[in-house]
Design an enzyme around this catalytic site. Structure first.
Site, short mmCIF file in Angstrom:
data_model
loop_
_atom_site.label_atom_id
_atom_site.label_comp_id
_atom_site.label_asym_id
_atom_site.label_seq_id
_atom_site.Cartn_x
_atom_site.Cartn_y
_atom_site.Cartn_z
N LYS A 77 0.83 -1.21 0.00
CA LYS A 77 0.00 0.00 0.00
C LYS A 77 0.87 1.27 0.00
O LYS A 77 2.10 1.18 0.22
CB LYS A 77 -0.93 -0.06 1.21
CG LYS A 77 -1.92 -1.23 1.16
CD LYS A 77 -2.84 -1.24 2.37
CE LYS A 77 -3.88 -2.34 2.28
NZ LYS A 77 -4.83 -2.32 3.43
N HIS B 233 -1.78 -5.55 1.30
CA HIS B 233 -3.04 -6.24 0.99
C HIS B 233 -2.72 -7.65 0.51
O HIS B 233 -1.74 -7.86 -0.20
CB HIS B 233 -3.78 -5.49 -0.13
CG HIS B 233 -4.87 -6.33 -0.77
ND1 HIS B 233 -6.12 -6.44 -0.23
CD2 HIS B 233 -4.86 -7.15 -1.86
CE1 HIS B 233 -6.85 -7.27 -0.98
NE2 HIS B 233 -6.10 -7.71 -1.98
N ASN C 272 -2.04 -0.09 7.23
CA ASN C 272 -1.52 -1.43 7.53
C ASN C 272 -0.66 -2.04 6.41
O ASN C 272 -0.51 -3.24 6.31
CB ASN C 272 -2.65 -2.38 7.98
CG ASN C 272 -3.70 -2.60 6.91
OD1 ASN C 272 -3.62 -2.01 5.84
ND2 ASN C 272 -4.67 -3.45 7.19
N ARG D 176 -1.59 -14.59 3.57
CA ARG D 176 -2.24 -13.84 4.66
C ARG D 176 -1.59 -14.14 6.01
O ARG D 176 -1.60 -13.30 6.91
CB ARG D 176 -3.74 -14.09 4.66
CG ARG D 176 -4.41 -13.28 3.53
CD ARG D 176 -5.90 -13.46 3.46
NE ARG D 176 -6.64 -12.87 4.55
CZ ARG D 176 -7.20 -11.65 4.53
NH1 ARG D 176 -7.07 -10.87 3.47
NH2 ARG D 176 -7.88 -11.23 5.56
N GLU E 49 -8.88 -10.41 -8.56
CA GLU E 49 -7.97 -9.29 -8.34
C GLU E 49 -6.80 -9.33 -9.34
O GLU E 49 -6.36 -8.28 -9.83
CB GLU E 49 -7.47 -9.30 -6.89
CG GLU E 49 -8.59 -8.96 -5.91
CD GLU E 49 -8.21 -9.14 -4.44
OE1 GLU E 49 -7.05 -9.48 -4.13
OE2 GLU E 49 -9.10 -8.94 -3.59
N TYR F 128 -11.94 -2.62 -4.00
CA TYR F 128 -12.53 -2.74 -2.67
C TYR F 128 -14.06 -2.68 -2.70
O TYR F 128 -14.68 -2.31 -1.71
CB TYR F 128 -11.98 -1.65 -1.74
CG TYR F 128 -10.62 -1.96 -1.16
CD1 TYR F 128 -10.38 -3.13 -0.43
CD2 TYR F 128 -9.55 -1.07 -1.30
CE1 TYR F 128 -9.14 -3.40 0.12
CE2 TYR F 128 -8.30 -1.33 -0.74
CZ TYR F 128 -8.10 -2.51 -0.03
OH TYR F 128 -6.88 -2.78 0.54
N THR G 196 -5.81 -8.22 9.95
CA THR G 196 -6.16 -6.90 9.41
C THR G 196 -5.73 -5.78 10.36
O THR G 196 -5.15 -4.78 9.94
CB THR G 196 -7.69 -6.84 9.17
OG1 THR G 196 -8.04 -7.89 8.27
CG2 THR G 196 -8.11 -5.49 8.59
P1 GDP Z 1 -7.76 -7.22 4.85
O1 GDP Z 1 -8.28 -8.24 3.88
O2 GDP Z 1 -7.03 -7.84 6.00
O3 GDP Z 1 -6.92 -6.14 4.20
O4 GDP Z 1 -9.04 -6.52 5.52
P2 GDP Z 1 -10.45 -6.08 4.89
O5 GDP Z 1 -10.64 -6.65 3.53
O6 GDP Z 1 -11.49 -6.35 5.92
O7 GDP Z 1 -10.31 -4.51 4.77
C1 GDP Z 1 -9.55 -3.91 3.73
C2 GDP Z 1 -8.74 -2.79 4.32
O8 GDP Z 1 -9.63 -1.78 4.84
C3 GDP Z 1 -7.87 -3.15 5.51
O9 GDP Z 1 -6.64 -3.75 5.15
C4 GDP Z 1 -7.67 -1.81 6.18
O10 GDP Z 1 -6.69 -1.02 5.49
C5 GDP Z 1 -9.04 -1.17 5.96
N1 GDP Z 1 -9.89 -1.37 7.12
C6 GDP Z 1 -10.51 -2.52 7.52
N2 GDP Z 1 -11.19 -2.34 8.65
C7 GDP Z 1 -11.01 -1.03 8.99
C8 GDP Z 1 -11.46 -0.21 10.08
O11 GDP Z 1 -12.19 -0.66 10.97
N3 GDP Z 1 -11.07 1.10 10.07
C9 GDP Z 1 -10.26 1.62 9.08
N4 GDP Z 1 -9.89 2.92 9.15
N5 GDP Z 1 -9.80 0.88 8.05
C10 GDP Z 1 -10.18 -0.43 8.02
MG MG Z 2 -9.67 -8.01 2.34
#
Ligand code: GDP
Ligand code: MG
Length: 159
Positions: free
Chosen positions: A19, A125, A122, A95, A136, A59, A101
């Site tokens: 990212k 991805h 974070n 992962r 993707e 997303y 996450t």
């Molecule tokens: P990942 O698959 O582990 O990346 O998680 P997700 O697919 O659930 O979410 C995608 C991305 O959205 C995450 O990597 C974070 O950068 C962001 N994100 C997820 N949950 C939150 C949250 O509660 N708050 C904020 N600010 N960002 C979030």
């Molecule tokens: Mg995800």
């Protein structure tokens, strides 16, 4: 042992993205090194500054989340490193290398556990399922990816 010209064995693929914060913080080499050391094979990599529309589609599953506008702003704030990695179990294994996450829930030794603090920064991805990985990969690499046989293949895999 496979010869240098052997056709590549078809293995699972995943989409991994460093990212904008990972790029800005100089973590590109560190993150790639962890995937290489594990034994996964890189099949594609490029530095890109994606459009808002492109990132919104990536997303799309999260479009109803409260954090979605902030996520898109963050993810389009600078270049990302888009990659395809190949290997048995690479979707789940990728992962594991990334961590949870939320960095606060990521174990030490994982990328997020070691290198970041905030869920909204974070650094990386990784696809969450084989089906989403293929979607993707098509979204980020419509031009296709490299097919090649690594000289390490028979040292990483028994068969
Ligand atoms: P990942 O698959 O582990 O990346 O998680 P997700 O697919 O659930 O979410 C995608 C991305 O959205 C995450 O990597 C974070 O950068 C962001 N994100 C997820 N949950 C939150 C949250 O509660 N708050 C904020 N600010 N960002 C979030
Ligand atoms: Mg995800």
């Amino acid at each position: 042992m496979a010869s240098a010209s052997a056709a590549p064995v078809a293995r699972e693929r995943t989409y991994i993205m460093i990212k904008p914060d990972g790029v800005q913080r100089g973590l590109v080499g560190e993150i790639i090194a962890r995937f290489e050391r594990k034994g996964y094979k890189m099949a594609a990599m490029k530095l890109v500054k994606p459009s808002t529309e492109h990132m919104e589609e990536h997303y799309a599953d999260l479009k109803d989340k409260k954090f979605f506008p902030g996520l898109i702003k963050y993810m389009t704030s600078g270049p990302v490193v888009a990659m395809v990695w190949v290997g048995d179990g690479v979707v789940a294994g990728g992962r594991v290398l990334l961590g949870a996450t939320k960095p606060s829930e990521s174990a030490p030794g994982t990328i997020r556990g070691d290198l970041c603090i905030d869920v909204g920064r974070n650094v990386c991805h990784g696809s969450d399922a084989v089906e989403s990985a293929e979607k993707e990969i098509a979204h980020w690499f419509p031009e296709g990816v490299a097919e090649w046989t690594s000289h390490s293949e028979s040292w990483v895999y028994e068969a």
